[in-house]
Write an enzyme that holds these catalytic residues in place. Sequence first.
Site, mmCIF file in Angstrom:
data_model
loop_
_atom_site.group_PDB
_atom_site.id
_atom_site.type_symbol
_atom_site.label_atom_id
_atom_site.label_comp_id
_atom_site.label_asym_id
_atom_site.label_seq_id
_atom_site.Cartn_x
_atom_site.Cartn_y
_atom_site.Cartn_z
ATOM 1 N N ASN A 152 -5.427 10.160 2.537
ATOM 2 C CA ASN A 152 -6.247 9.421 3.447
ATOM 3 C C ASN A 152 -5.383 8.969 4.940
ATOM 4 O O ASN A 152 -6.030 8.235 5.496
ATOM 5 C CB ASN A 152 -6.860 8.295 2.839
ATOM 6 C CG ASN A 152 -5.994 7.189 2.611
ATOM 7 O OD1 ASN A 152 -4.781 7.318 2.799
ATOM 8 N ND2 ASN A 152 -6.587 6.088 2.258
ATOM 9 N N TYR B 270 4.775 0.533 -3.121
ATOM 10 C CA TYR B 270 3.083 0.449 -3.557
ATOM 11 C C TYR B 270 3.345 -0.237 -5.031
ATOM 12 O O TYR B 270 2.297 -0.299 -5.855
ATOM 13 C CB TYR B 270 2.484 1.694 -3.851
ATOM 14 C CG TYR B 270 2.052 2.241 -2.679
ATOM 15 C CD1 TYR B 270 0.953 1.670 -2.230
ATOM 16 C CD2 TYR B 270 2.444 3.571 -2.200
ATOM 17 C CE1 TYR B 270 0.514 2.164 -0.973
ATOM 18 C CE2 TYR B 270 1.939 4.096 -0.873
ATOM 19 C CZ TYR B 270 1.105 3.353 -0.255
ATOM 20 O OH TYR B 270 0.308 3.899 0.875
ATOM 21 N N GLU C 222 6.000 -5.596 4.693
ATOM 22 C CA GLU C 222 5.934 -4.217 4.556
ATOM 23 C C GLU C 222 6.752 -3.712 5.935
ATOM 24 O O GLU C 222 7.549 -2.645 5.787
ATOM 25 C CB GLU C 222 4.456 -3.581 4.821
ATOM 26 C CG GLU C 222 3.781 -3.913 3.632
ATOM 27 C CD GLU C 222 2.143 -3.505 3.670
ATOM 28 O OE1 GLU C 222 1.497 -3.581 2.732
ATOM 29 O OE2 GLU C 222 1.903 -3.113 4.551
ATOM 30 N N LYS D 277 0.785 9.509 6.665
ATOM 31 C CA LYS D 277 0.866 9.799 5.539
ATOM 32 C C LYS D 277 1.115 11.446 5.564
ATOM 33 O O LYS D 277 1.156 12.201 6.359
ATOM 34 C CB LYS D 277 -0.030 9.555 4.582
ATOM 35 C CG LYS D 277 -0.421 7.980 4.342
ATOM 36 C CD LYS D 277 -1.448 7.684 3.251
ATOM 37 C CE LYS D 277 -1.706 6.136 3.081
ATOM 38 N NZ LYS D 277 -2.545 5.904 1.972
ATOM 39 N N HIS E 20 -1.658 4.501 6.246
ATOM 40 C CA HIS E 20 -1.981 3.037 5.372
ATOM 41 C C HIS E 20 -1.898 2.212 6.709
ATOM 42 O O HIS E 20 -1.055 2.344 7.532
ATOM 43 C CB HIS E 20 -0.576 3.188 4.634
ATOM 44 C CG HIS E 20 -0.279 1.703 4.043
ATOM 45 N ND1 HIS E 20 -1.100 1.117 3.097
ATOM 46 C CD2 HIS E 20 0.429 0.649 4.797
ATOM 47 C CE1 HIS E 20 -0.625 -0.309 2.686
ATOM 48 N NE2 HIS E 20 0.159 -0.351 3.889
HETATM 49 P P1 CMP Z 1 -3.640 2.709 0.961
HETATM 50 O O1 CMP Z 1 -3.958 1.886 2.074
HETATM 51 O O2 CMP Z 1 -2.011 3.234 1.366
HETATM 52 O O3 CMP Z 1 -3.217 1.832 -0.148
HETATM 53 C C1 CMP Z 1 -3.121 2.245 -1.509
HETATM 54 C C2 CMP Z 1 -3.475 3.674 -1.492
HETATM 55 O O4 CMP Z 1 -3.548 4.356 -2.788
HETATM 56 C C3 CMP Z 1 -4.764 4.092 -0.841
HETATM 57 O O5 CMP Z 1 -4.289 3.827 0.537
HETATM 58 C C4 CMP Z 1 -4.771 5.450 -1.123
HETATM 59 O O6 CMP Z 1 -4.374 6.261 -0.454
HETATM 60 C C5 CMP Z 1 -4.588 5.440 -2.506
HETATM 61 N N1 CMP Z 1 -5.566 5.487 -3.625
HETATM 62 C C6 CMP Z 1 -5.671 6.815 -4.639
HETATM 63 N N2 CMP Z 1 -6.792 6.676 -5.379
HETATM 64 C C7 CMP Z 1 -7.232 5.388 -5.019
HETATM 65 C C8 CMP Z 1 -8.500 4.586 -5.452
HETATM 66 N N3 CMP Z 1 -9.126 5.234 -6.463
HETATM 67 N N4 CMP Z 1 -8.834 3.479 -4.921
HETATM 68 C C9 CMP Z 1 -7.675 2.804 -4.030
HETATM 69 N N5 CMP Z 1 -6.791 3.726 -3.428
HETATM 70 C C10 CMP Z 1 -6.496 4.705 -3.957
#
Ligand code: CMP
Length: 140
Positions: A114, A51, A128, A11, A117
């Site tokens: 984070n 998403y 995906e 990311k 993904h």
């Molecule tokens: P990802 O695995 O890419 O899937 C959805 C993304 O939403 C997640 O990682 C996080 O980066 C983002 N995200 C932001 N806020 C939240 C939240 N409160 N709960 C879960 N995912 C979140």
Amino acid sequence: MAVTRTFSIIKPDATRRNLTGAVTKMLEEAGLRVAASKRIHMTREQAEGFYDVHRERPFFGELVEFMISGPVVVQVLEGEDAVKRNRDVMGATNPADADEGTIRKTYAESIEANSVHGSDSDENAAKEIAFFFNDDEIVG
Ligand code: CMP
């Protein structure tokens, strides 16, 4: 155990900090092979489409803004039980909950930023992968 595929995104928080190699090293050391990889700057339409499952969640707008805030690296990863292997090395979505030695514990800045993904099932991995790659781009 069968060799399967999963889909990964490095990311914008990680590419911004020049961590593409460091993250990929952790993926490879976890037994995953990069079968396809490209650095792209997602369009808003791509981020919203990717998403789409989270469209009604309160964090959707900020998530899309974050994902288009800089380049990302999309990858197809192969390995034995690739989806689980990748999720294990990524760690929990929220880095505060992630185990020591995982990518998110080591590098993530927040639950949103984070660093990585990873697909959550074989079915979603196939979807995906197809969202970002043509078959002839996956070279093994
Ligand atoms: P990802 O695995 O890419 O899937 C959805 C993304 O939403 C997640 O990682 C996080 O980066 C983002 N995200 C932001 N806020 C939240 C939240 N409160 N709960 C879960 N995912 C979140």
